[in-house]
Design a protein around this motif. Structure first.
Motif, PDB file in Angstrom:
ATOM      1  N   LEU A   1       0.832  -1.209   0.000  1.00 14.19           N
ATOM      2  CA  LEU A   1       0.000   0.000   0.000  1.00 14.19           C
ATOM      3  C   LEU A   1       0.866   1.257   0.000  1.00 14.19           C
ATOM      4  CD1 LEU A   1      -2.622  -1.232   2.601  1.00 14.19           C
ATOM      5  CD2 LEU A   1      -2.979  -0.960   0.147  1.00 14.19           C
TER       6      LEU A   1
ATOM      7  N   ALA B   1      -0.458  -4.017  -4.528  1.00 17.51           N
ATOM      8  CA  ALA B   1      -1.084  -4.737  -3.414  1.00 17.51           C
ATOM      9  C   ALA B   1      -2.055  -5.796  -3.913  1.00 17.51           C
ATOM     10  CB  ALA B   1      -1.815  -3.746  -2.503  1.00 17.51           C
ATOM     11  N   ARG B   2      -2.812  -5.450  -4.982  1.00 15.22           N
ATOM     12  CA  ARG B   2      -3.869  -6.377  -5.381  1.00 15.22           C
ATOM     13  C   ARG B   2      -3.321  -7.654  -5.997  1.00 15.22           C
ATOM     14  NH1 ARG B   2      -4.275  -2.338  -9.198  1.00 15.22           N
ATOM     15  NH2 ARG B   2      -3.734  -2.974 -11.314  1.00 15.22           N
TER      16      ARG B   2
ATOM     17  N   ILE C   1      -5.394  -8.847   4.747  1.00 14.70           N
ATOM     18  CA  ILE C   1      -5.164  -7.748   5.686  1.00 14.70           C
ATOM     19  C   ILE C   1      -6.421  -7.491   6.503  1.00 14.70           C
ATOM     20  CG2 ILE C   1      -5.856  -5.854   4.153  1.00 14.70           C
ATOM     21  CD1 ILE C   1      -3.278  -4.386   5.251  1.00 14.70           C
TER      22      ILE C   1
ATOM     23  N   PHE D   1      -7.867  -4.545   9.326  1.00  9.21           N
ATOM     24  CA  PHE D   1      -7.595  -3.263   9.973  1.00  9.21           C
ATOM     25  C   PHE D   1      -8.336  -3.153  11.298  1.00  9.21           C
ATOM     26  CE2 PHE D   1      -6.724  -2.022   5.542  1.00  9.21           C
ATOM     27  CZ  PHE D   1      -5.496  -1.424   5.716  1.00  9.21           C
TER      28      PHE D   1
ATOM     29  N   SER E   1     -10.325  -0.610  12.077  1.00  9.43           N
ATOM     30  CA  SER E   1     -11.701  -0.361  11.657  1.00  9.43           C
ATOM     31  C   SER E   1     -12.083  -1.583  10.841  1.00  9.43           C
ATOM     32  CB  SER E   1     -11.759   0.889  10.792  1.00  9.43           C
ATOM     33  OG  SER E   1     -10.897   0.746   9.692  1.00  9.43           O
TER      34      SER E   1
ATOM     35  N   SER F   1     -13.844  -2.359   8.421  1.00  7.64           N
ATOM     36  CA  SER F   1     -13.709  -2.251   6.970  1.00  7.64           C
ATOM     37  C   SER F   1     -14.396  -3.369   6.206  1.00  7.64           C
ATOM     38  CB  SER F   1     -12.229  -2.206   6.559  1.00  7.64           C
ATOM     39  OG  SER F   1     -11.634  -1.092   7.130  1.00  7.64           O
TER      40      SER F   1
ATOM     41  N   ARG G   1     -12.667 -13.029   5.770  1.00  8.15           N
ATOM     42  CA  ARG G   1     -12.495 -12.485   4.427  1.00  8.15           C
ATOM     43  C   ARG G   1     -11.020 -12.487   4.037  1.00  8.15           C
ATOM     44  NH1 ARG G   1     -14.341  -6.413   3.392  1.00  8.15           N
ATOM     45  NH2 ARG G   1     -12.612  -6.095   4.816  1.00  8.15           N
TER      46      ARG G   1
ATOM     47  N   ALA H   1      -9.481   2.681   4.700  1.00 12.99           N
ATOM     48  CA  ALA H   1      -9.114   1.306   5.042  1.00 12.99           C
ATOM     49  C   ALA H   1      -9.879   0.306   4.175  1.00 12.99           C
ATOM     50  CB  ALA H   1      -9.390   1.046   6.522  1.00 12.99           C
ATOM     51  N   LEU H   2     -11.150   0.623   3.872  1.00 16.17           N
ATOM     52  CA  LEU H   2     -11.935  -0.298   3.055  1.00 16.17           C
ATOM     53  C   LEU H   2     -11.361  -0.372   1.641  1.00 16.17           C
ATOM     54  CD1 LEU H   2     -14.327  -2.170   2.964  1.00 16.17           C
ATOM     55  CD2 LEU H   2     -15.773  -0.240   2.344  1.00 16.17           C
TER      56      LEU H   2
ATOM     57  N   GLU I   1      -8.308   0.018   0.909  1.00 17.93           N
ATOM     58  CA  GLU I   1      -7.063  -0.736   0.971  1.00 17.93           C
ATOM     59  C   GLU I   1      -7.326  -2.226   1.107  1.00 17.93           C
ATOM     60  OE1 GLU I   1      -5.053   1.311   4.080  1.00 17.93           O
ATOM     61  OE2 GLU I   1      -4.253   2.812   2.702  1.00 17.93           O
ATOM     62  N   VAL I   2      -8.367  -2.578   1.868  1.00 17.12           N
ATOM     63  CA  VAL I   2      -8.729  -3.986   1.977  1.00 17.12           C
ATOM     64  C   VAL I   2      -9.081  -4.528   0.596  1.00 17.12           C
ATOM     65  CG1 VAL I   2     -10.534  -5.548   2.765  1.00 17.12           C
ATOM     66  CG2 VAL I   2      -9.462  -3.992   4.382  1.00 17.12           C
TER      67      VAL I   2
ATOM     68  N   GLN J   1      -8.122  -3.461  -2.209  1.00 18.95           N
ATOM     69  CA  GLN J   1      -6.881  -3.542  -2.975  1.00 18.95           C
ATOM     70  C   GLN J   1      -6.123  -4.830  -2.635  1.00 18.95           C
ATOM     71  OE1 GLN J   1      -5.083   0.204  -2.260  1.00 18.95           O
ATOM     72  NE2 GLN J   1      -3.422  -0.128  -3.698  1.00 18.95           N
TER      73      GLN J   1
END
Lengths: 343, 563
Positions: free
Chosen positions: A59, A79-80, A86, A88, A90, A92, A153, B454-455, B457-458, B460
């Protein structure tokens, strides 16, 4: 596991550096994660641990140095395409997708068949204890449940590396401890190399195979939780993890010369002795040279602060036999339990 | 791989490679920036250039010298200042009282107050002026009943109409800072023993002072550059805006128009500077601010109720009377109901309303798309490119519609693009969109800030490419903003007069301009009928917007604790 396989699972960070707008936030970071290893990046806020995690995730771009996975340089791999998982702080989750859709997201992107996705989703929801919630939307779940879904996930795509960014920080204390245990068990079972960022030393000591203790953009020490606690190598590590009293060499020479035996050679100011409170013995002694200043009741122990030749000395005592402030005490330090740290 | 995972049932296909995201963002930025250069920067540059060159294209300040040497222009300038200052003083003080009544009182009927404040925003800009003419004019209701004469046309009539338009904008700006004040400030002061009056002086006023300054500048600028009211109700009280209209539309003197237009840029530029300073100083409202509950205080509520009534009743009354007059047989002599006024004496009848709808829908649709892609691209820009892009995007805020309209005349009446643009729907769409570009852009940027990083990035890390990230993360969160920007552009395009008034042609007219033309032809009742139609259409759009925005933001609200 054979050697080739072990190498393939190995994440390796070499001489990594990073600056933002001319301010260096990471200096010469090197770190290896072996197959199945759980590594915690532990440090105060602003120490660069999150930046390091984001560079590993792809990232952020590293300024200098390399990130390798199984010997393959990841520079330029977005990253993808890294195939990492990952989670976080939050949670997300995609708010308009059900729990099952959230967990299956990465597989759908990779073009897995509907049947494959749903059986894998069922498997992961079972594994994370969320089996009954597949059709729920994220806002219908508690924080702990949402974080379980986020974990499922991340695991659904069989990630080569699992990255956790303070995953428990937003949760209530009780849920935090419970989820911590579940993540620990899951990681041990799946043996996915995992890197977790945290500022909570207890979390790091409980979860990690090895802890990388960071300060001001540097890794100060890497070691097992026991090593980090019992044999800190720097003043920062000694004071950041657990409680400690640090004594300079001149003071030790004068008041506790027994400790000098283990002292590495070096300049007078290069090292300090680190003494943990549980390794300090205080005895009530009218002729003693220490004086009790404060007594804190912590449940299983009482932590006594004593004034000792101008130093504040911390000592743990049994709560049933605590002195009162003002009492004179004699001090005994165990040379085998003290460590010398770089000042 | 690991022991506990069943990997045999499915296989990891490699993630599809997409073009570098840099290329995507360059593509996103190109069209909106090109539009800003062609439709804002270029016309503006031409106006300023025209104002400092003579008819022989030599550099000269002769046009400004002529302005300063003309007693007529100097008088109009003085009138503009006096009228602007009066309107600003009235709107800001009344608007502050109304905002205070809305947020710090226990007055009943706040829904009615909000409705009254909404009216000037969704009605064509001449409605308040028309309303007061119906009420107090020479052929007004009051004169008919009492025989009293009012000298309505001139300074006070103009001040009234402009204040009606300025007041809601003040309420809007001040409300946001009143609503954002944390209740705990008041609780703290209460515990420390401060009286209610002290709390007002020490908490409420300081919290609002920057908003008040910003509101004053906004109202002053809008007032000084508005000419619809000045033409309809200003009478012989000439202001700069009517002079510029007379110069450009009457005498086709673009040079004079350019010079006055450049002068009118000054208050607007100043107000932008002040607003930016205010935005920086006032800081961001804390997320967890507790809403202030007004304590019980009957004296305060009675006082505020009176002020709010005095401030808002005229807005309600004038709008109501316009609607009523539009159905009257012969205002104010025969008040029987008829639809006769809806047979308008315009060559193209109600076609301008259809054109307005087309223009507004296009401006909203194209505008929202361009703003969204510019705001998206802006997130990935850095350095000088980002600075230039955001400057261009906000530049239209400093350009009054009047000046933009003249700029379009100068730039597109002839020249390379005139074949496509002159007398076309496209130029009307462009004028309305770019007139309100800055406000739409700010809303869009603020909306995109709600997208959780953050979402993204997730997504990604799970393998989502740029297109998926925009579609599956950004769009769902930006949806309420997209809806509100769409309807904002739509509503403004439906009712705005300045700017497009210079660009309509006999073959292609707009509703707001038709209202003004009917009034100037003396068909005041028909102007009322026309304005009523516009209000109904815009009112329906507002209702639709509320519905759409409520739906979209329900999801976002729920997801606040999720992502």
């Amino acid at each position: 596991m054979d050697a080739v396989h072990a190498d393939a699972a190995k994440l390796s960070v070499d001489s990594l550096g990073k600056s933002f707008d001319g301010v260096a936030v990471l200096h010469d970071i090197s770190l290896q994660a072996q197959a199945g290893e759980f590594i915690c990046l532990l440090g105060p806020s602003g120490c660069g641990k999150t930046t390091l995690l984001r560079i590993i995730a792809g990232l952020e771009e590293p300024g200098t140095g390399t990130v390798r996975l199984g010997g393959r340089d990841l520079a330029g791999v977005p990253a993808r395409e890294r195939g990492f998982g990952i989670v976080f702080q939050s949670y997300s989750l995609f708010p308009y997708m059900t729990v099952a859709q959230n967990v299956g997201y990465g597989m759908r992107i990779r073009g897995a068949s509907g049947h494959a996705v749903s059986s894998r989703v069922d498997e992961l929801l079972g594994m994370t204890g969320m089996a009954g919630h597949a059709g729920r939307l994220p806002w219908q779940l508690s924080g702990g449940q949402q974080q379980r879904v986020a974990m499922a996930r991340a695991l659904a795509v069989n990630p080569a590396v699992l990255l956790l960014d303070e995953p428990f920080s937003a949760l209530d204390a009780r849920v935090r401890v419970q989820l911590r245990g579940e993540v620990h068990a899951l990681q041990r079972r799946l043996r996915i190399p995992t890197i977790m960022v945290t500022h909570d030393q207890e979390e790091a000591l409980v979860l990690a195979d090895r802890v990388a203790c960071m300060n001001e953009g540097r890794i100060e020490q890497v070691g097992t939780p026991r090593e980090i606690y019992a044999r800190p190598r720097t003043r920062f590590v000694a004071s950041f993890i657990g409680a400690a009293t640090l004594l300079d060499t001149t003071f030790v020479r004068e008041h506790a010369p027994a400790l000098l035996e283990d002292r590495p050679s070096g300049a007078e100011t290069a090292f300090e002795a680190c003494v943990r409170p549980e390794d300090v013995r205080l005895d009530v002694d009218p002729a003693g040279d220490a004086r009790v200043v404060d007594v804190q009741f912590l449940g299983s122990v009482a932590r006594v602060t004593a004034q000792w030749h101008g130093k504040s000395l911390l000592a743990d005592m049994h709560p049933s036999r605590t002195p009162a402030p003002g009492d004179a005490m004699s001090v005994w330090l165990d040379p085998s339990r003290s460590t010398w740290v770089a000042a | 791989m690991g022991s506990g995972v069943n990997t045999a049932t499915w296989s990891l296909a490699p993630v599809r490679r997409e073009g570098a995201w840099r290329a995507v963002f360059v593509a996103l930025a190109t069209l909106p920036l090109l539009g800003l250069l062609v439709f804002v920067a270029w016309p503006l540059a031409l106006i300023v250039l025209r104002s400092i060159t003579g008819d022989d294209h030599a550099w000269t300040f002769a046009r400004y010298a002529a302005l300063l040497g003309s007693p007529r222009i100097l008088q109009a300038g003085w009138h503009s200042l006096a009228m602007g200052a009066t309107v600003t003083a009235i709107s800001v003080s009344a608007g502050f009282a109304v905002a205070f009544a809305l947020h710090r009182s226990r007055l009943p009927g706040k829904a009615v107050m909000r409705f009254a404040l909404l009216l000037p925003i969704l009605s064509p800009s001449l409605v308040q002026a028309l309303g007061i003419i119906f009420l107090l004019g020479r052929a007004g209701l009051v004169h008919q009943v009492t025989g009293w004469n009012f000298d309505l046309y001139g300074f006070w009539g103009l001040v009234f109409a402009n204040a009606c338009y300025g007041l809601p904008q003040v309420v809007l700006i001040v409300s946001s800072s009143l609503a954002g004040t944390d209740r705990r400030y008041y609780d703290g002061a209460e515990v420390l023993g401060a009286s209610r009056w002290r709390q007002f002086l020490d908490i409420t006023l300081p919290q609002c002072r920057y908003a008040l300054v910003a509101a004053a500048f906004v109202v002053f600028t809008v007032t000084v550059t508005d000419f619809g009211n000045a033409i309809v109700i200003g009478g012989r009280y000439r202001v700069l805006a009517t002079e510029i209209y007379a110069a450009v539309a009457g005498q086709l003197d673009f040079g004079l128009g350019a010079a006055i237009g450049t002068v009118l840029l000054l208050p607007a530029v100043l107000s932008i500077a002040v607003e930016r300073m205010v935005a920086r100083r006032s800081g961001r409202v804390a997320d967890g601010a507790m809403v202030v509950q007004a304590p019980r205080n009957i004296a305060r509520d009675v006082g505020l109720g009176l002020v709010a009534f005095v401030a808002l009743a005229p807005i309600l009354a004038t709008t109501a009377i316009v609607v009523y007059a539009s159905f009257a047989r012969l205002w104010p002599y025969k008040l029987g109901v008829t639809l006769a006024n809806y047979h308008v004496n315009l060559a193209d009848g109600f076609a301008p309303i259809v054109t307005s709808l087309q223009v507004s829908l296009l401006a909203a649709l194209v505008g929202t798309a361009l703003l969204f892609s510019l705001a998206l691209a802006q997130r990935r820009m850095s350095g000088p490119l980002a600075a230039v892009s955001s400057f261009l995007a906000l530049l239209p805020a400093a350009v009054p519609g009047l000046v933009l309209g003249i700029g379009y005349l100068v730039a597109f009446n002839d020249g390379p693009l005139s074949g496509w643009l002159y007398g076309s729907i496209a130029i009307l769409v462009a004028c309305n969109f770019y007139h309100y570009h800055a406000q739409g852009y700010l809303a869009m940027v603020a909306g995109l800030r709600n997208v959780p990083a953050a979402l993204e990035e997730v997504a990604q890390c799970l393998g989502a490419g740029t297109a998926r990230r925009i579609g599956e993360v950004v769009l769902p969160y930006a949806a309420p903003t997209l809806a509100s920007v769409f309807f904002f552009l739509f509503m403004r395009s439906m009712v705005t007069l300045s700017g497009v008034v210079f660009l309509v042609t006999p073959a292609l007219n707009l509703a707001a301009v038709a209202v003004m033309q009917l009034d100037m032809n003396g068909s005041v009742s028909q102007a009322a009928a026309y304005a009523t139609c516009v209000m109904v259409v815009t009112g329906l759009a507002v209702a639709a917007m509320r519905l759409a925005a409520a739906r979209a933001s329900k999801m976002v609200k729920r997801s606040r604790h999720v992502a």
